[in-house]
Design a protein around this motif. Structure first.
Motif, PDB file in Angstrom:
ATOM      1  N   LYS A 525       0.828  -1.209   0.000  1.00 24.38           N
ATOM      2  CA  LYS A 525       0.000   0.000   0.000  1.00 24.38           C
ATOM      3  C   LYS A 525       0.857   1.252   0.000  1.00 24.38           C
ATOM      4  O   LYS A 525       0.519   2.251  -0.664  1.00 24.38           O
ATOM      5  N   ALA A 526       1.979   1.216   0.688  1.00 24.83           N
ATOM      6  CA  ALA A 526       2.863   2.385   0.731  1.00 24.83           C
ATOM      7  C   ALA A 526       3.433   2.681  -0.651  1.00 24.83           C
ATOM      8  O   ALA A 526       3.536   3.843  -1.069  1.00 24.83           O
ATOM      9  N   GLY A 527       3.826   1.625  -1.374  1.00 22.21           N
ATOM     10  CA  GLY A 527       4.362   1.823  -2.721  1.00 22.21           C
ATOM     11  C   GLY A 527       3.327   2.387  -3.662  1.00 22.21           C
ATOM     12  O   GLY A 527       3.615   3.301  -4.458  1.00 22.21           O
ATOM     13  N   LEU A 528       2.102   1.860  -3.590  1.00 21.68           N
ATOM     14  CA  LEU A 528       1.016   2.383  -4.419  1.00 21.68           C
ATOM     15  C   LEU A 528       0.707   3.835  -4.060  1.00 21.68           C
ATOM     16  O   LEU A 528       0.482   4.670  -4.941  1.00 21.68           O
ATOM     17  N   ALA A 529       0.702   4.137  -2.770  1.00 19.62           N
ATOM     18  CA  ALA A 529       0.417   5.504  -2.322  1.00 19.62           C
ATOM     19  C   ALA A 529       1.457   6.473  -2.859  1.00 19.62           C
ATOM     20  O   ALA A 529       1.127   7.591  -3.295  1.00 19.62           O
ATOM     21  N   GLN A 530       2.728   6.063  -2.867  1.00 20.93           N
ATOM     22  CA  GLN A 530       3.787   6.929  -3.374  1.00 20.93           C
ATOM     23  C   GLN A 530       3.643   7.144  -4.877  1.00 20.93           C
ATOM     24  O   GLN A 530       3.836   8.250  -5.386  1.00 20.93           O
ATOM     25  N   PHE A 531       3.282   6.073  -5.600  1.00 22.89           N
ATOM     26  CA  PHE A 531       3.088   6.163  -7.051  1.00 22.89           C
ATOM     27  C   PHE A 531       1.950   7.128  -7.369  1.00 22.89           C
ATOM     28  O   PHE A 531       2.057   7.967  -8.285  1.00 22.89           O
ATOM     29  N   ILE A 532       0.853   7.036  -6.615  1.00 21.17           N
ATOM     30  CA  ILE A 532      -0.279   7.940  -6.832  1.00 21.17           C
ATOM     31  C   ILE A 532       0.112   9.374  -6.477  1.00 21.17           C
ATOM     32  O   ILE A 532      -0.200  10.324  -7.205  1.00 21.17           O
ATOM     33  N   THR A 533       0.806   9.554  -5.364  1.00 18.10           N
ATOM     34  CA  THR A 533       1.238  10.898  -4.960  1.00 18.10           C
ATOM     35  C   THR A 533       2.148  11.522  -6.011  1.00 18.10           C
ATOM     36  O   THR A 533       2.011  12.707  -6.355  1.00 18.10           O
ATOM     37  N   ASP A 534       3.088  10.738  -6.533  1.00 14.65           N
ATOM     38  CA  ASP A 534       3.994  11.244  -7.566  1.00 14.65           C
ATOM     39  C   ASP A 534       3.214  11.707  -8.797  1.00 14.65           C
ATOM     40  O   ASP A 534       3.506  12.753  -9.383  1.00 14.65           O
ATOM     41  N   GLY A 535       2.222  10.907  -9.203  1.00 10.09           N
ATOM     42  CA  GLY A 535       1.429  11.265 -10.372  1.00 10.09           C
ATOM     43  C   GLY A 535       0.616  12.524 -10.161  1.00 10.09           C
ATOM     44  O   GLY A 535       0.559  13.407 -11.025  1.00 10.09           O
ATOM     45  N   VAL A 536      -0.029  12.617  -8.976  1.00 14.62           N
ATOM     46  CA  VAL A 536      -0.836  13.805  -8.672  1.00 14.62           C
ATOM     47  C   VAL A 536       0.040  15.050  -8.657  1.00 14.62           C
ATOM     48  O   VAL A 536      -0.315  16.085  -9.242  1.00 14.62           O
ATOM     49  N   GLU A 537       1.187  14.967  -8.001  1.00 14.40           N
ATOM     50  CA  GLU A 537       2.076  16.130  -7.921  1.00 14.40           C
ATOM     51  C   GLU A 537       2.611  16.520  -9.298  1.00 14.40           C
ATOM     52  O   GLU A 537       2.725  17.703  -9.616  1.00 14.40           O
ATOM     53  N   THR A 538       2.935  15.525 -10.118  1.00 11.36           N
ATOM     54  CA  THR A 538       3.439  15.810 -11.466  1.00 11.36           C
ATOM     55  C   THR A 538       2.380  16.497 -12.306  1.00 11.36           C
ATOM     56  O   THR A 538       2.645  17.503 -12.976  1.00 11.36           O
ATOM     57  N   PHE A 539       1.174  15.964 -12.277  1.00  6.55           N
ATOM     58  CA  PHE A 539       0.125  16.532 -13.115  1.00  6.55           C
ATOM     59  C   PHE A 539      -0.337  17.896 -12.598  1.00  6.55           C
ATOM     60  O   PHE A 539      -0.720  18.773 -13.384  1.00  6.55           O
ATOM     61  N   MET A 540      -0.292  18.094 -11.279  1.00  2.31           N
ATOM     62  CA  MET A 540      -0.603  19.419 -10.738  1.00  2.31           C
ATOM     63  C   MET A 540       0.453  20.430 -11.175  1.00  2.31           C
ATOM     64  O   MET A 540       0.152  21.604 -11.427  1.00  2.31           O
ATOM     65  N   ALA A 541       1.707  19.973 -11.301  1.00  7.85           N
ATOM     66  CA  ALA A 541       2.774  20.859 -11.785  1.00  7.85           C
ATOM     67  C   ALA A 541       2.522  21.267 -13.225  1.00  7.85           C
ATOM     68  O   ALA A 541       2.863  22.396 -13.636  1.00  7.85           O
ATOM     69  N   LEU A 542       1.922  20.396 -14.013  1.00 10.08           N
ATOM     70  CA  LEU A 542       1.551  20.753 -15.386  1.00 10.08           C
ATOM     71  C   LEU A 542       0.555  21.906 -15.378  1.00 10.08           C
ATOM     72  O   LEU A 542       0.697  22.889 -16.114  1.00 10.08           O
ATOM     73  N   ALA A 543      -0.487  21.757 -14.550  1.00  3.89           N
ATOM     74  CA  ALA A 543      -1.549  22.769 -14.507  1.00  3.89           C
ATOM     75  C   ALA A 543      -1.055  24.098 -13.962  1.00  3.89           C
ATOM     76  O   ALA A 543      -1.581  25.155 -14.328  1.00  3.89           O
ATOM     77  N   ALA A 544      -0.047  24.056 -13.079  1.00  2.00           N
ATOM     78  CA  ALA A 544       0.433  25.280 -12.426  1.00  2.00           C
ATOM     79  C   ALA A 544       1.684  25.855 -13.071  1.00  2.00           C
ATOM     80  O   ALA A 544       2.231  26.843 -12.577  1.00  2.00           O
ATOM     81  N   ALA A 545       2.147  25.281 -14.158  1.00  2.00           N
ATOM     82  CA  ALA A 545       3.397  25.734 -14.778  1.00  2.00           C
ATOM     83  C   ALA A 545       3.310  27.211 -15.156  1.00  2.00           C
ATOM     84  O   ALA A 545       2.253  27.683 -15.601  1.00  2.00           O
ATOM     85  N   PRO A 546       4.421  27.958 -15.009  1.00  2.00           N
ATOM     86  CA  PRO A 546       4.420  29.391 -15.338  1.00  2.00           C
ATOM     87  C   PRO A 546       4.549  29.669 -16.829  1.00  2.00           C
ATOM     88  O   PRO A 546       4.854  30.796 -17.239  1.00  2.00           O
ATOM     89  N   PHE A 547       4.354  28.678 -17.637  1.00  2.00           N
ATOM     90  CA  PHE A 547       4.404  28.807 -19.097  1.00  2.00           C
ATOM     91  C   PHE A 547       3.342  27.881 -19.676  1.00  2.00           C
ATOM     92  O   PHE A 547       2.926  26.913 -19.029  1.00  2.00           O
ATOM     93  N   PRO A 548       2.873  28.142 -20.891  1.00  2.00           N
ATOM     94  CA  PRO A 548       1.833  27.277 -21.468  1.00  2.00           C
ATOM     95  C   PRO A 548       2.382  25.921 -21.884  1.00  2.00           C
ATOM     96  O   PRO A 548       3.496  25.814 -22.407  1.00  2.00           O
ATOM     97  N   ILE A 549       1.592  24.889 -21.646  1.00  2.00           N
ATOM     98  CA  ILE A 549       1.928  23.529 -22.067  1.00  2.00           C
ATOM     99  C   ILE A 549       0.789  23.031 -22.955  1.00  2.00           C
ATOM    100  O   ILE A 549      -0.377  23.042 -22.546  1.00  2.00           O
TER     101      ILE A 549
END
Length: 754
Positions: A525-549
């Motif tokens: 469960k810890a490994g899955l939780a980390q994988f999900i957290t990494d994905g959420v943080e990565t995709f949130m970084a896409l939405a919040a990027a200071p340049f258009p993607i």
């Protein structure tokens, strides 16, 4: 007339058979108002109905853009058309009469073309007025027009250069076709070589006594041909139609042409047709399903009776090794391909000016992964020429000139091709239509600005970078997620905007299911939780990027791939992209913010909280992917302001142009909260569908009820909704039912309903 400035707004097709109606449907998909005429208005209406049933229209509503009528009374509908395509019977008298009628009503400058594949343009225009001849050419579509990219374009000495240039631009940029210029010769390029290959494939198989199964295995993956192979392709085209296609070429070509060696209708084919075996459309040809529909049967050419299908294994899967092997499969490969490839080499410059035009025609028209000249390079041009000599076959001059180097090479960061010339063959840079950004060409002349084992960052000019994924099927692994975050950090050092895309058939097939299954089986469960957290943080970084993607998806965009596209600033989708949140097919929920972002897209489109939640609930629960870019827009998977691109080769350039526009004065979008409907709304919806859901789907539905419900008044933050998803995801991912679904999908490629 400047081909860049002429606008096509209304087009017409005369002849509502399979091809004519298919062309009309594709025109409508591309935004045109279309007129479709036939001898009877009902025939035209039936043509539209057939296209609706067979999927010729990307969206059913596009059929409303087609106006039907009959040739006798409705030719006046053509008077404001910009382009009229003739697609009637292959009879020169009928076509000439029709062209005269069209000429009488068309407006000045209206382009007129024929979809013929057998009658030369010179004959079509021989009795045409000078004005009509100047605006006439051949536009040879391949069936089905929506899906087959090849468009063979034939112009003649009487065709105005502006007409050819204008038509090329429109076919490429608007209809999304791979336009290949052809000489005005019988069969043009693809069918001239393809029909020879099919005639040789059957003829040589009968000589060698090879079984259909082995012949199809040989003429399949080893050479990069479709899995239908040789006999399977005869079945697909129609055993009743193939002899006529071959015979028409034999009638039009000189007596010494290589195709004359083969019978257009061998005795075996006559026997099969006498028994009503016409191929797939008749329920049987060289192959058929057994009576119980559980197994496959083969019509044996020797016994001329049905027997069980026999799976064949090749001695080699590499084309060069196979064609050189002293085995039955190798002898058949050599017999067919030595003749086919030599035939192609001997036809340049008769049918086309350049080998790369021939290769393109076979790739796009017959779905070969490599064209004849590319195959000769793969086999080795010098050894292939030597083999022809030993076999007593003539060695084409162009093949001799290729020597050991081959037909293709690179020089100064460009791919070159060997072409015929007056004195001797010469190597020239490969031609590419203006405005296309090709990663293959980019790799030849530059290196990435930044690179990891999972992704690369390229400079595509105008202050824009391109992120390319490298994992198998571009699935999101922990390393790819980390690479995306690293690239987001690198972009501001050199670029003003970012495009994410590639040249392949898969944008991303989603998360790494093998890794997730392994973690689930270990109850990690810890490994899955980390994988999900990494994905959420990565995709949130896409939405919040200071340049258009800008995401540029050219094909399969599923699960995590869809979630990625839901987080970027803007999307550009190829028209044939399949996109959707399909995680329920493997017993999961979209874990990286996809549920939240798709819900937001519905709110941004003006739907009520209740309707938005219902649509997301239904879409996620059933895991339905939009089958095309226009459906994705209708389902709010992309915004109304996002672009659907018809020509996949222009996708990255289109995305770059969008990124440039967005970069001016760009500020990241704010993330609003959304109102969720009362729990009873979705609970009642789930209850109405309970009897149609499998047990595990009902569990997923119950989770979605809790995730997407509120009090109908208070706004809920997107972060809160994503947290709800994460909590439920971790619970469901560790169940036996989910593990069974993931394992079944990995093993079979099909969803399990448990």
């Amino acid at each position: 007339m400047n081909e860049e400035k002429k606008q096509f707004r209304k087009c017409a097709v005369v002849g509502a058979g399979t091809m004519g109606a298919g062309i009309a449907a594709h025109m409508a998909c591309c935004g045109m108002d279309v007129v479709l005429l036939d001898l009877d208005a009902k025939l035209a209406a039936d043509g539209v109905a057939r296209q609706l049933k067979s999927g010729g229209f990307m969206m059913p509503d596009f059929a409303k853009q087609v106006t039907t009528g009959n040739i006798k009374t409705d030719l006046g509908l053509l008077q404001d058309c910009d382009w009229v395509v003739e697609a009637v019977a292959e009879r020169i008298d009928i076509k000439r009469q029709l062209f005269s009628q069209i000429d009488a009503v068309r407006k000045p400058g209206c382009i007129v073309s024929s979809n013929t594949s057998t009658i030369p343009l010179a004959e079509l225009v021989s009795e045409a007025s000078p004005s009509l001849a100047g605006d006439m050419l051949i536009t040879h579509f391949f069936n089905p027009p929506r899906h087959m990219r090849l468009l063979e374009l034939v112009s003649g000495p009487r065709t105005k250069p502006d007409t050819t240039a204008c038509m090329t631009h429109f076919l490429d940029n608007v209809l999304g076709k791979a336009v290949v210029p052809c000489k005005d010769t019988p069969g043009f390029i693809a069918n001239r070589i393809g029909c020879y290959w099919l005639a040789a494939g059957l003829g040589e198989a009968l000589k060698l006594g090879i079984t259909p199964e082995l012949a199809d295995a040989v003429m399949g993956r080893a050479f990069g041909f479709p899995s239908t192979g040789m006999f399977g392709l005869w079945d697909l085209i129609g055993i009743d139609l193939m002899p006529g296609l071959i015979q028409s070429l034999q009638d039009a070509l000189p007596s010494l042409d290589a195709i004359q060696v083969y019978e257009a209708e061998p005795d075996l084919v006559k026997t099969m047709l006498a028994q009503g075996l016409k191929g797939r459309k008749s329920g049987g040809g060289f192959y058929r399903q057994s009576t119980d529909r559980k197994t496959k049967e083969t019509f044996d050419p020797t016994s001329r009776s049905w027997r069980p299908y026999e799976v064949q294994t090749l001695p080699y899967t590499d084309a060069a090794k196979l064609i050189a092997s002293d085995t039955l499969a190798g002898r058949y490969a050599w017999a067919v391909m030595s003749r086919t490839l030599a035939y192609a080499a001997a036809l340049v410059p008769e049918i086309a000016d350049r080998p790369d035009q021939v290769d393109a025609a076979m790739r796009f028209g017959y779905a070969w992964k490599a064209g004849p000249f590319e195959l000769m390079d793969r086999v080795g041009t010098a050894s292939f020429a030597s083999g022809l000599e030993k076999d007593g076959q003539a060695v084409p001059a162009l093949l001799t000139a290729a020597g050991k180097t081959g037909f293709y090479d690179t020089a100064n960061g460009q791919r070159t091709v060997l072409i015929p010339a007056e004195e001797r063959p010469t190597r020239v840079p490969m031609e590419q239509p203006a405005g296309i950004i090709s990663l293959a060409n980019l790799r030849l002349r530059s290196i990435p600005v930044f690179q990891t084992e999972a992704a690369s960052l390229w400079d595509i000019g105008e202050g824009v970078g391109l992120c390319e994924f490298h994992t198998p099927m571009n699935v999101f692994t922990p390393k790819l997620l980390e690479s995306v975050r690293q690239i987001i950090a690198e972009v501001p050092k050199k670029f003003q905007a970012l495009v994410v895309g590639n040249d392949g058939r898969v944008f991303s097939a989603g998360a790494d299911l093998k890794a997730m299954l392994a973690m689930s089986e270990k109850n990690d469960k810890a490994g899955l939780a980390q994988f999900i957290t990494d994905g959420v943080e990565t995709f949130m970084a896409l939405a919040a990027a200071p340049f258009p993607i800008v995401g540029a998806a050219g094909a399969l965009t599923l699960g995590g791939g869809c979630e990625f596209m839901l987080h970027v600033t803007a999307d550009a989708l190829h028209a044939e992209t399949s996109i959707g949140l399909v995680e329920s097919r493997v017993g999961l929920l979209p874990g990286w913010g996809g549920v939240t972002r798709w819900l937001l897209r519905h709110h941004e489109a003006g739907l009520s909280p209740e309707e938005a939640a219902k649509q997301v609930f239904t879409g996620v629960l059933h895991g339905v992917a939009a089958p095309c870019g226009f459906a994705a827009k209708a389902q709010h998977l992309i915004r109304q302001t996002d672009q659907v691109v018809m020509n996949v080769d222009r996708l990255i350039a289109t995305a770059r142009n969008r990124a440039i526009t967005l970069a001016s004065g760009f500020t990241p979008a704010t993330t609003p909260s959304v109102v969720l409907p009362p729990r009873t709304v979705l609970a009642d919806l789930l209850k109405t569908r309970q009897d149609t859901l499998s047990p595990h789907d009902f569990v997923l539905g119950s989770m979605l009820v809790e995730i997407l419900s509120g009090d109908g008044k208070t706004a809920v933050s997107l972060a809160e909704i994503t947290t709800r998803v994460t909590d439920n995801f971790l619970d469901i991912a560790l169940t036996g039912s989910t593990r069974a679904r993931i394992a079944h999908m990995l093993d079979t490629g099909k969803p399990l309903k448990n």
